[in-house]
Enzyme design. Structure first.
Site, PDB file in Angstrom:
ATOM      1  N   GLN A  33      12.962  -0.873   0.999  1.00  0.00           N
ATOM      2  CA  GLN A  33      13.474  -0.288  -0.228  1.00  0.00           C
ATOM      3  C   GLN A  33      12.673  -0.801  -1.426  1.00  0.00           C
ATOM      4  O   GLN A  33      12.247  -1.948  -1.459  1.00  0.00           O
ATOM      5  CB  GLN A  33      14.960  -0.550  -0.395  1.00  0.00           C
ATOM      6  CG  GLN A  33      15.402  -1.985  -0.296  1.00  0.00           C
ATOM      7  CD  GLN A  33      16.910  -2.122  -0.377  1.00  0.00           C
ATOM      8  OE1 GLN A  33      17.625  -1.186  -0.724  1.00  0.00           O
ATOM      9  NE2 GLN A  33      17.413  -3.294  -0.055  1.00  0.00           N
ATOM     10  N   GLN A  92      24.648   4.502   8.022  1.00  0.00           N
ATOM     11  CA  GLN A  92      24.274   3.139   7.656  1.00  0.00           C
ATOM     12  C   GLN A  92      25.420   2.205   8.019  1.00  0.00           C
ATOM     13  O   GLN A  92      26.541   2.355   7.523  1.00  0.00           O
ATOM     14  CB  GLN A  92      23.946   2.956   6.166  1.00  0.00           C
ATOM     15  CG  GLN A  92      23.606   1.485   5.923  1.00  0.00           C
ATOM     16  CD  GLN A  92      23.199   1.082   4.533  1.00  0.00           C
ATOM     17  OE1 GLN A  92      22.916  -0.092   4.315  1.00  0.00           O
ATOM     18  NE2 GLN A  92      23.151   1.990   3.594  1.00  0.00           N
ATOM     19  N   LYS A 109      26.456  -0.978   7.146  1.00  0.00           N
ATOM     20  CA  LYS A 109      26.132  -1.901   6.049  1.00  0.00           C
ATOM     21  C   LYS A 109      26.764  -3.248   6.372  1.00  0.00           C
ATOM     22  O   LYS A 109      27.943  -3.479   6.120  1.00  0.00           O
ATOM     23  CB  LYS A 109      26.661  -1.319   4.736  1.00  0.00           C
ATOM     24  CG  LYS A 109      25.928  -1.775   3.500  1.00  0.00           C
ATOM     25  CD  LYS A 109      26.429  -1.023   2.289  1.00  0.00           C
ATOM     26  CE  LYS A 109      25.594  -1.275   1.062  1.00  0.00           C
ATOM     27  NZ  LYS A 109      24.416  -0.394   0.993  1.00  0.00           N
ATOM     28  N   HIS A 124      13.238   4.415  -0.185  1.00  0.00           N
ATOM     29  CA  HIS A 124      14.556   4.225  -0.791  1.00  0.00           C
ATOM     30  C   HIS A 124      14.582   4.868  -2.177  1.00  0.00           C
ATOM     31  O   HIS A 124      15.268   5.839  -2.406  1.00  0.00           O
ATOM     32  CB  HIS A 124      14.927   2.737  -0.870  1.00  0.00           C
ATOM     33  CG  HIS A 124      16.296   2.479  -1.428  1.00  0.00           C
ATOM     34  ND1 HIS A 124      16.526   2.249  -2.762  1.00  0.00           N
ATOM     35  CD2 HIS A 124      17.497   2.401  -0.828  1.00  0.00           C
ATOM     36  CE1 HIS A 124      17.812   2.047  -2.974  1.00  0.00           C
ATOM     37  NE2 HIS A 124      18.427   2.129  -1.808  1.00  0.00           N
ATOM     38  N   ASP A 158      17.566   7.292  -1.226  1.00  0.00           N
ATOM     39  CA  ASP A 158      18.981   7.049  -1.519  1.00  0.00           C
ATOM     40  C   ASP A 158      19.262   7.585  -2.921  1.00  0.00           C
ATOM     41  O   ASP A 158      18.725   7.068  -3.907  1.00  0.00           O
ATOM     42  CB  ASP A 158      19.278   5.555  -1.447  1.00  0.00           C
ATOM     43  CG  ASP A 158      20.771   5.253  -1.468  1.00  0.00           C
ATOM     44  OD1 ASP A 158      21.549   6.131  -1.887  1.00  0.00           O
ATOM     45  OD2 ASP A 158      21.167   4.130  -1.077  1.00  0.00           O
ATOM     46  N   GLU A 208      20.097   9.891   1.706  1.00  0.00           N
ATOM     47  CA  GLU A 208      21.256   9.009   1.814  1.00  0.00           C
ATOM     48  C   GLU A 208      22.202   9.233   0.637  1.00  0.00           C
ATOM     49  O   GLU A 208      21.760   9.333  -0.504  1.00  0.00           O
ATOM     50  CB  GLU A 208      20.799   7.551   1.857  1.00  0.00           C
ATOM     51  CG  GLU A 208      21.938   6.562   2.049  1.00  0.00           C
ATOM     52  CD  GLU A 208      21.457   5.142   2.280  1.00  0.00           C
ATOM     53  OE1 GLU A 208      22.296   4.232   2.165  1.00  0.00           O
ATOM     54  OE2 GLU A 208      20.261   4.938   2.564  1.00  0.00           O
ATOM     55  N   ASP A 255      26.589   6.411   3.510  1.00  0.00           N
ATOM     56  CA  ASP A 255      26.738   5.014   3.097  1.00  0.00           C
ATOM     57  C   ASP A 255      28.104   4.861   2.431  1.00  0.00           C
ATOM     58  O   ASP A 255      29.043   4.382   3.038  1.00  0.00           O
ATOM     59  CB  ASP A 255      25.595   4.634   2.151  1.00  0.00           C
ATOM     60  CG  ASP A 255      25.693   3.186   1.658  1.00  0.00           C
ATOM     61  OD1 ASP A 255      26.622   2.477   2.075  1.00  0.00           O
ATOM     62  OD2 ASP A 255      24.840   2.770   0.855  1.00  0.00           O
TER      63      ASP A 255
END
Length: 417
Positions: free
Chosen positions: A171, A326, A328, A193, A235, A270, A304
């Site tokens: 990212q 994801q 996380k 990212h 993202d 994302e 996410d």
């Protein structure tokens, strides 16, 4: 019992905790900080240094193994837990968790996690504590059995020794152009990212974002080695929904348009939108995915926000409400649940991405690598921090060392056999 004492050490996360709501509401970035007042409870400023807490387990042979607690960058947003409070976590660990650790058979990893991390006063332990303690317990089991953490996971879940490396995703943080170049030169598997977390970065109608996508693809072709074609993963922090609207058809149309601008690349999007609740997210993401799949789009949706715990992951996976989930890690809690989440995704033929946060530490990142490799996840995040070099080195080198040890173990077993 194998654990004779517990020690705690306050520490730093590798990045910062950010007030996502304040940023979404238009907080202006002033160099590295954000100007204005925070809006999420617990934040004294919109951006504050990430803190962590290390838990050390002192073993009978005086070896000390560690695990690290922290929360994710956007704490208090998207259904996540509150901002990390080092003092509160330290007091809770000392009074509630430490006595359990001194009275458990740490050679049996899953059983130890279940006993140590059981609810307290009918409430689940703070997820940060689950995360850090489960890392330390995994290292204890590895030490006792003289095996890698990955081998402990394989033994506990009855999995074969892994043979394949897991693609690594980096990212960029805000230094996007410089960090994209770094990723390309290092031939990162999945990038960049992009941190598309504000209206300024997304642009009117998504135009600024579209230009960035095209630039990343062009830059990859320009300075990448011959044949290098990474997955492009962006993202957008719900900004497609915020700017285009929350109609699944419109969101799918926009995503198809993005993918069409960079033919030949696989595109991951994302968090295209935040529909306000886990159930609404599941229903609407499923509609978006159905539209994309029916068109044969190369774009893949990654969930996410609103998909935090193992139970959330199960709901998304069973509903096929994402191409890639994801996992996380600090939000999931126990690393044992991260392993279960990967296997659950595989069972439902949904991609498993072992993620986490830039606020993590070297220790939590290394432990995550072992889970990712043992369960053969589809990709894993280079973490901690936002600097590319450090995170890619920590995760990539840990994976390479692990695979080398597993190759040696496999060869030894074959020779003995």
């Amino acid at each position: 019992m194998q654990i004779k004492d517990v020690v705690l050490a306050p520490g730093n996360g590798a990045f910062f905790y950010d007030d996502q709501e304040a940023i979404r509401l238009g907080a202006i970035q002033d160099s590295f900080i954000y100007a204005g007042a925070p809006t999420t409870p617990g934040f004294e400023a919109i951006r504050i240094p990430a803190s962590s807490l290390s838990v050390g387990l002192v073993l009978r042979d005086d070896t000390v193994v560690w695990g690290d607690m922290m929360n994710v960058q956007y704490s208090g947003a998207g259904g996540r837990g509150p901002l990390f409070d080092t003092n509160r976590m330290s007091n809770f660990t000392s009074s509630v968790v430490a006595p359990r650790l001194l009275d458990v058979d740490a050679s049996r990893y899953l059983e130890a996690c279940t006993k140590v991390l059981e609810p307290h006063e009918h409430k689940r332990l703070p997820l940060a504590i689950e995360y850090g303690v489960s890392q330390a317990l995994l290292r204890v089991a590895a030490h006792i059995h003289r095996r890698t953490m990955a081998e402990i996971i394989c033994a506990e879940f009855d999995l074969p020794l892994p043979t394949f490396r897991i693609p690594i995703y980096c990212q960029s943080g805000d230094a996007r152009e410089i960090n994209v170049d770094k990723m390309i030169l290092k031939a990162v598997d999945v990038l960049p990212h992009g941190l598309i977390n504000s209206r300024q970065k997304f642009g009117v109608g998504g135009q600024t974002f579209m230009e960035f996508v095209k630039w990343v693809a062009a830059r990859t072709r320009e300075i990448g080695r011959p044949g290098y074609k990474p997955v492009l993963h962006f993202d957008v922090y719900g900004w497609i929904g915020q700017e285009i609207g929350l109609e699944p058809q419109s969101i799918a149309d926009f995503i198809c348009k993005v993918a069409d601008t960079v033919p030949g690349f696989t595109i991951n999007i994302e968090s295209p939108a935040d529909f306000g609740s886990t159930q609404a997210q599941i229903e609407n993401y499923a509609k978006i995915i159905s539209i994309l799949d029916s068109r044969g789009s190369s774009a893949r949706i990654v969930v996410d926000e609103r998909c935090n715990t193992l139970e959330d992951i199960r709901l998304f996976a069973e509903a096929r409400s994402a191409h890639l989930i994801q996992i996380k890690t600090p939000d999931v809690g126990s690393l044992a649940d991260t392993a279960r989440a990967v296997l659950l995704c595989k069972e439902n033929k949904v991609g498993a991405y072992v993620g986490g946060s830039c606020t993590e530490t070297d220790l939590s990142a290394q432990a995550s690598v072992h889970i990712s490799v043992a369960t053969q996840a589809d990709m894993m995040l280079a973490k901690p921090g936002m600097g590319v070099d450090e995170a890619f080195s920590i995760v990539g080198n840990e994976q390479n060392r692990l695979l080398a040890m597993l190759d040696r173990r496999r060869a030894h077993n074959e020779n003995v056999g």
